[in-house]
Enzyme design. Structure first.
Site, PDB file in Angstrom:
ATOM      1  N   GLY A  13     -24.730 -17.247  -5.692  1.00 29.84           N
ATOM      2  CA  GLY A  13     -25.287 -16.703  -6.916  1.00 29.84           C
ATOM      3  C   GLY A  13     -26.273 -15.580  -6.690  1.00 29.84           C
ATOM      4  O   GLY A  13     -26.064 -14.683  -5.863  1.00 29.84           O
ATOM      5  N   ILE A  14     -27.377 -15.617  -7.425  1.00 31.16           N
ATOM      6  CA  ILE A  14     -28.397 -14.578  -7.316  1.00 31.16           C
ATOM      7  C   ILE A  14     -28.922 -14.490  -5.892  1.00 31.16           C
ATOM      8  O   ILE A  14     -29.095 -13.406  -5.336  1.00 31.16           O
ATOM      9  CB  ILE A  14     -29.554 -14.857  -8.294  1.00 31.16           C
ATOM     10  CG1 ILE A  14     -29.079 -14.713  -9.742  1.00 31.16           C
ATOM     11  CG2 ILE A  14     -30.733 -13.920  -8.030  1.00 31.16           C
ATOM     12  CD1 ILE A  14     -30.092 -15.181 -10.768  1.00 31.16           C
ATOM     13  N   ASN A  61     -36.160 -18.233  -4.978  1.00 32.07           N
ATOM     14  CA  ASN A  61     -35.004 -18.202  -5.872  1.00 32.07           C
ATOM     15  C   ASN A  61     -34.404 -19.575  -6.138  1.00 32.07           C
ATOM     16  O   ASN A  61     -33.663 -19.740  -7.113  1.00 32.07           O
ATOM     17  CB  ASN A  61     -33.926 -17.270  -5.290  1.00 32.07           C
ATOM     18  CG  ASN A  61     -32.653 -17.298  -6.102  1.00 32.07           C
ATOM     19  OD1 ASN A  61     -32.616 -16.822  -7.230  1.00 32.07           O
ATOM     20  ND2 ASN A  61     -31.597 -17.884  -5.538  1.00 32.07           N
ATOM     21  N   ALA A  62     -34.715 -20.564  -5.316  1.00 28.98           N
ATOM     22  CA  ALA A  62     -34.129 -21.894  -5.505  1.00 28.98           C
ATOM     23  C   ALA A  62     -34.427 -22.404  -6.909  1.00 28.98           C
ATOM     24  O   ALA A  62     -35.574 -22.330  -7.372  1.00 28.98           O
ATOM     25  CB  ALA A  62     -34.678 -22.864  -4.464  1.00 28.98           C
ATOM     26  N   GLY A  63     -33.420 -22.902  -7.594  1.00 31.60           N
ATOM     27  CA  GLY A  63     -33.642 -23.355  -8.961  1.00 31.60           C
ATOM     28  C   GLY A  63     -32.560 -24.290  -9.455  1.00 31.60           C
ATOM     29  O   GLY A  63     -31.430 -24.284  -8.951  1.00 31.60           O
ATOM     30  N   TYR A 126     -36.606 -26.822 -18.019  1.00 33.88           N
ATOM     31  CA  TYR A 126     -36.352 -25.509 -17.415  1.00 33.88           C
ATOM     32  C   TYR A 126     -37.390 -24.494 -17.877  1.00 33.88           C
ATOM     33  O   TYR A 126     -37.990 -23.782 -17.075  1.00 33.88           O
ATOM     34  CB  TYR A 126     -34.945 -25.041 -17.788  1.00 33.88           C
ATOM     35  CG  TYR A 126     -34.525 -23.762 -17.120  1.00 33.88           C
ATOM     36  CD1 TYR A 126     -34.150 -23.755 -15.775  1.00 33.88           C
ATOM     37  CD2 TYR A 126     -34.495 -22.551 -17.810  1.00 33.88           C
ATOM     38  CE1 TYR A 126     -33.768 -22.579 -15.145  1.00 33.88           C
ATOM     39  CE2 TYR A 126     -34.111 -21.380 -17.193  1.00 33.88           C
ATOM     40  CZ  TYR A 126     -33.744 -21.395 -15.862  1.00 33.88           C
ATOM     41  OH  TYR A 126     -33.371 -20.233 -15.232  1.00 33.88           O
ATOM     42  N   PRO A 156     -34.613 -12.625 -15.491  1.00 33.56           N
ATOM     43  CA  PRO A 156     -33.318 -12.235 -16.053  1.00 33.56           C
ATOM     44  C   PRO A 156     -32.879 -13.141 -17.196  1.00 33.56           C
ATOM     45  O   PRO A 156     -33.263 -14.310 -17.275  1.00 33.56           O
ATOM     46  CB  PRO A 156     -32.372 -12.382 -14.860  1.00 33.56           C
ATOM     47  CG  PRO A 156     -32.990 -13.467 -14.028  1.00 33.56           C
ATOM     48  CD  PRO A 156     -34.482 -13.311 -14.196  1.00 33.56           C
TER      49      PRO A 156
END
Length: 230
Positions: A13-14, A61-63, A126, A156
């Site tokens: 992904g991102i 970035n981990a999510g 979230y 984003p």
């Protein structure tokens, strides 16, 4: 100068797009996936990040995400999102910050979300976690202000990733819409009118991490076509 760049959630992904962009620029990139690092494990974060050397750029970035009305959100689901999205960013930032401050240079970029700026139904955990991640970033920025270290975030809208694909599938299942129509419904939530591509987020991350971006600190870049003007 070749920099050591660490990207959490960096294997798809991102995160994968971010890792590719830095690697293509000639940096040494360590892309950490779930199999490599549990960002909620304090000891593991200290051990893994401490073993890498002088980290010049950290990309948090981990999510994870989940969807449910507040009254149907379990404590376990709530905690998981706070732990990964906010506490994970805290632990990783805390691990690299002393070295960056000692060297008087470094870039910390957190991948947050438009959810860090507003509330949306069915996203309590979230949204709260992304608000927390941006709050952490701003505190770090205040502490490093005037040094060669900066902390910023990108926010984003929906990005074409596996996480978004799962969201689309849930909408289709619950509403009876086709997946195409379900994707269009979330794409229409921002003036952009489409899903972002991971590479667009990677561009914003690389911009904030550039050596020339030293004057940018404590800021969020919103990627949604102009819906949120922060």
């Amino acid at each position: 100068m070749r920099r050591l760049v660490v990207v959490t959630g960096g294997t798809k992904g991102i995160g994968a797009a971010v890792a590719r962009r830095f690697a293509d620029a000639g940096d040494k990139v360590v892309a950490l996936g779930r199999a490599d690092l549990d960002v909620t494990d304090e000891a593991a974060v200290s051990e893994v990040l401490g073993s890498l050397g002088d980290v010049a750029v950290l990309v948090n970035n981990a999510g994870v995400s989940a969807s449910a009305p507040v009254h149907r959100t379990s404590l376990a689901v709530w905690r998981t999102q706070l732990e990964v999205n906010a506490t994970g960013a805290f632990l990783c930032t805390r691990a690299v910050l002393p070295g960056m401050r000692a060297r008087d240079r470094g870039r910390i970029v957190t991948v947050a979300s438009t959810a860090a700026h507003l509330g949306a139904p069915y996203t309590a955990g979230y949204t709260a976690s992304k608000h927390a991640a941006v709050g952490l970033m701003r505190t770090v920025a205040a502490e490093v202000a005037g040094s060669g270290v900066t902390a910023n975030a990108v926010c984003p809208t929906f990005v074409r990733t596996e996480m978004t694909a799962r969201t689309v599938a849930r909408i289709a299942e619950r509403t009876g819409k086709s997946e195409q129509d379900s994707e269009a419904s979330i794409a229409g939530l921002s003036p952009l009118g489409r899903l972002l591509e991971p590479e667009e987020v990677a561009f914003a991350v690389a911009f904030l991490a550039a050596p020339e971006a030293g004057a940018i600190n404590g800021q969020t870049i919103v990627l949604d076509g102009g819906g949120i003007q922060a």
